[in-house]
Design an enzyme around this catalytic site. Structure first.
Site, PDB file in Angstrom:
ATOM      1  N   TYR A 153      -6.997  10.169  -6.558  1.00  0.00           N
ATOM      2  CA  TYR A 153      -6.876   9.171  -7.639  1.00  0.00           C
ATOM      3  C   TYR A 153      -6.685   9.863  -8.985  1.00  0.00           C
ATOM      4  CZ  TYR A 153      -8.164   5.010 -10.427  1.00  0.00           C
ATOM      5  OH  TYR A 153      -8.171   3.953 -11.304  1.00  0.00           O
ATOM      6  N   THR A 176     -13.843  -1.783 -15.688  1.00  0.00           N
ATOM      7  CA  THR A 176     -13.629  -3.197 -16.011  1.00  0.00           C
ATOM      8  C   THR A 176     -14.172  -4.050 -14.866  1.00  0.00           C
ATOM      9  OG1 THR A 176     -11.744  -2.630 -17.382  1.00  0.00           O
ATOM     10  CG2 THR A 176     -11.803  -4.876 -16.544  1.00  0.00           C
TER      11      THR A 176
HETATM   12  P1  NAD Z   1      -7.242  -3.603  -7.380  1.00  0.00           P
HETATM   13  O1  NAD Z   1      -7.404  -2.696  -6.213  1.00  0.00           O
HETATM   14  O2  NAD Z   1      -7.962  -4.903  -7.371  1.00  0.00           O
HETATM   15  O3  NAD Z   1      -5.696  -3.918  -7.629  1.00  0.00           O
HETATM   16  C1  NAD Z   1      -4.662  -3.030  -7.326  1.00  0.00           C
HETATM   17  C2  NAD Z   1      -3.517  -3.817  -6.712  1.00  0.00           C
HETATM   18  O4  NAD Z   1      -2.435  -2.934  -6.438  1.00  0.00           O
HETATM   19  C3  NAD Z   1      -3.884  -4.487  -5.376  1.00  0.00           C
HETATM   20  O5  NAD Z   1      -3.514  -5.844  -5.386  1.00  0.00           O
HETATM   21  C4  NAD Z   1      -3.092  -3.687  -4.355  1.00  0.00           C
HETATM   22  O6  NAD Z   1      -2.798  -4.435  -3.209  1.00  0.00           O
HETATM   23  C5  NAD Z   1      -1.883  -3.282  -5.177  1.00  0.00           C
HETATM   24  N1  NAD Z   1      -1.167  -2.136  -4.626  1.00  0.00           N
HETATM   25  C6  NAD Z   1      -1.682  -0.937  -4.261  1.00  0.00           C
HETATM   26  N2  NAD Z   1      -0.709  -0.133  -3.796  1.00  0.00           N
HETATM   27  C7  NAD Z   1       0.445  -0.843  -3.894  1.00  0.00           C
HETATM   28  C8  NAD Z   1       1.782  -0.558  -3.548  1.00  0.00           C
HETATM   29  N3  NAD Z   1       2.161   0.614  -3.018  1.00  0.00           N
HETATM   30  N4  NAD Z   1       2.726  -1.507  -3.781  1.00  0.00           N
HETATM   31  C9  NAD Z   1       2.374  -2.708  -4.313  1.00  0.00           C
HETATM   32  N5  NAD Z   1       1.114  -3.033  -4.634  1.00  0.00           N
HETATM   33  C10 NAD Z   1       0.160  -2.105  -4.429  1.00  0.00           C
HETATM   34  O7  NAD Z   1      -7.627  -2.758  -8.677  1.00  0.00           O
HETATM   35  P2  NAD Z   1      -7.866  -3.213 -10.182  1.00  0.00           P
HETATM   36  O8  NAD Z   1      -9.284  -2.991 -10.506  1.00  0.00           O
HETATM   37  O9  NAD Z   1      -7.260  -4.531 -10.423  1.00  0.00           O
HETATM   38  O10 NAD Z   1      -7.051  -2.090 -10.957  1.00  0.00           O
HETATM   39  C11 NAD Z   1      -5.719  -2.314 -11.391  1.00  0.00           C
HETATM   40  C12 NAD Z   1      -5.178  -1.049 -12.037  1.00  0.00           C
HETATM   41  O11 NAD Z   1      -5.995  -0.677 -13.144  1.00  0.00           O
HETATM   42  C13 NAD Z   1      -5.118   0.161 -11.099  1.00  0.00           C
HETATM   43  O12 NAD Z   1      -3.945   0.874 -11.368  1.00  0.00           O
HETATM   44  C14 NAD Z   1      -6.317   0.965 -11.514  1.00  0.00           C
HETATM   45  O13 NAD Z   1      -6.140   2.340 -11.279  1.00  0.00           O
HETATM   46  C15 NAD Z   1      -6.421   0.663 -13.000  1.00  0.00           C
HETATM   47  N6  NAD Z   1      -7.808   0.832 -13.459  1.00  0.00           N
HETATM   48  C16 NAD Z   1      -8.760  -0.093 -13.141  1.00  0.00           C
HETATM   49  C17 NAD Z   1     -10.060   0.100 -13.569  1.00  0.00           C
HETATM   50  C18 NAD Z   1     -11.144  -0.899 -13.269  1.00  0.00           C
HETATM   51  O14 NAD Z   1     -12.287  -0.662 -13.666  1.00  0.00           O
HETATM   52  N7  NAD Z   1     -10.879  -2.009 -12.627  1.00  0.00           N
HETATM   53  C19 NAD Z   1     -10.387   1.251 -14.296  1.00  0.00           C
HETATM   54  C20 NAD Z   1      -9.393   2.181 -14.568  1.00  0.00           C
HETATM   55  C21 NAD Z   1      -8.093   1.955 -14.173  1.00  0.00           C
END
Ligand code: NAD
Ligand code: UDP
Length: 312
Positions: free
Chosen positions: A147, A177
């Site tokens: 990651y 978040t």
């Molecule tokens: P999440 O896992 O709920 O959402 C990620 C989405 O991406 C999922 O719906 C998944 O099915 C989709 N996905 C993954 N690989 C894919 C692919 N190859 N093609 C199409 N879709 C794909 O995660 P989240 O918490 O909603 O996070 C969203 C983004 O924000 C991510 O990139 C994550 O790294 C970033 N982020 C989130 C947080 C947090 O605290 N939630 C913190 C830092 C960064």
């Protein structure tokens, strides 16, 4: 009227963002997701909306969209540590090939491209709080590296597309978040603690619980993302809530708010778990006129309410 493409829109943050984007009069939203960690039920409320379109698609595969796109935001990537550890190859691929496919799509459309990077690019930070100029302290060969290094690779790719190919890009570094539409069993601390507290089960505290995180409520997070989409600010910019808590403080807060009988039990700390994390959000304040409004107690109450409604 603008057309937005949200990659990873069936996930926690993405589905919250789509709801907000669809409130803009006449705006069209296209979502791409392969449901690796997202859920179909997160999209159900948008299905009847004629301005919403969904394509089940893995962004690692070539992307063909026959519509003019104005804005692309990339949230596609597993985000919970247990999720990316169960899908390490998919994580590395979506952060590299997947991001490149979206960058090419953005160039072809002359679209504004915003990418979700992460506080994990700072690793287990030696500088506290973390400013965007801190280069990080990351283990490139370890449990979290699929990651952390995937996200760092993506930043480097975006830098090249911006500087050499003239892409209109914006880079946000998201800090922890939370809120409604998280997968209840995603293994992250907020969902684990609330589910456990509501069931009066043991609260699983990894390590001594003195490690800290700074939690941002999802409504604040997506407000910043929309501001970033509509600006021409390049970033990188930290998006998070600077109020920092230890995991022990979080557990105590959740127990109190749920009036739970749960006890805290200690479990081994996962390898490379960062000891502290707090965003310096000066750049976001200056460039996006943004700062979070929802503090932890209020956000936890809303998240507890949502999990209760789901039957937990
Ligand atoms: P999440 O896992 O709920 O959402 C990620 C989405 O991406 C999922 O719906 C998944 O099915 C989709 N996905 C993954 N690989 C894919 C692919 N190859 N093609 C199409 N879709 C794909 O995660 P989240 O918490 O909603 O996070 C969203 C983004 O924000 C991510 O990139 C994550 O790294 C970033 N982020 C989130 C947080 C947090 O605290 N939630 C913190 C830092 C960064
Ligand atoms: N954590 C915990 N118990 C759990 C889940 C997580 O003590 O049931 C800890 C984890 O070790 C980390 C912090 O809570 O120190 C935040 O974990 P999370 O997986 O939510 O996100 P991270 O910031 O580590 O990506």
């Amino acid at each position: 009227m603008p057309t937005y493409l949200v990659a990873g829109g069936a996930g926690f943050i993405g589905s919250n963002l789509i709801g907000k984007l669809l409130e803009e009069k006449g705006a069209k939203v296209i979502c791409l997701d392969n449901f690796l960690t997202g859920e179909k039920k997160n999209l159900v409320e948008f299905e009847a909306n004629p301005n919403f379109e969904f394509f089940e698609h893995d962004i690692v595969k070539p992307i063909k969209i026959d519509q003019k796109l104005d804005y692309i935001i990339n949230l596609a990537c597993p985000a919970s540590p247990p999720d990316y550890r169960s899908h390490p190859i998919e994580t590395l691929e979506v952060c590299s090939i997947g991001v490149k496919n979206l960058l090419d799509l953005a160039l072809r459309n002359s679209a504004r491209f915003v990418h979700a990077s992460t506080s994990e690019v700072y690793g287990d930070p030696l500088e506290h709080p973390q400013t965007e100029s801190y280069w990080g302290h990351v283990n490139s060969y370890g449990e979290r590296s699929c990651y952390d290094e995937g996200k760092r690779f993506a930043e480097s790719l975006i830098y090249i597309y911006k500087k050499d190919l003239g892409l209109n890009s914006g880079l946000i570094r998201i800090f922890n978040t939370y809120g409604p539409k998280m997968r209840p069993f995603d293994g992250r601390v907020v969902t684990n603690f609330i589910r456990q507290a509501l069931a009066n089960e043991d609260i699983t505290m990894y390590g001594d619980g003195k490690q800290s995180r700074s939690f941002c409520y999802v409504d604040d997070q997506i407000e910043a993302q929309i501001k970033m989409l509509h600006s021409d600010f390049e970033g990188p910019v930290n998006i998070g809530n600077p109020n920092e808590f230890t995991m022990l403080e979080l557990a105590e807060g959740v127990i109190k708010l749920t009036d739970s009988k749960s006890k805290i039990v200690h479990k081994p700390l996962p390898a490379d778990d960062p000891t502290q994390r707090q965003p310096d959000i000066s750049l976001a304040k200056e460039n996006l006129a943004w700062e979070p409004k929802v503090q932890l107690e209020e956000g936890l109450k809303k998240t507890i309410e949502w999990l209760r409604k789901l039957g937990y």
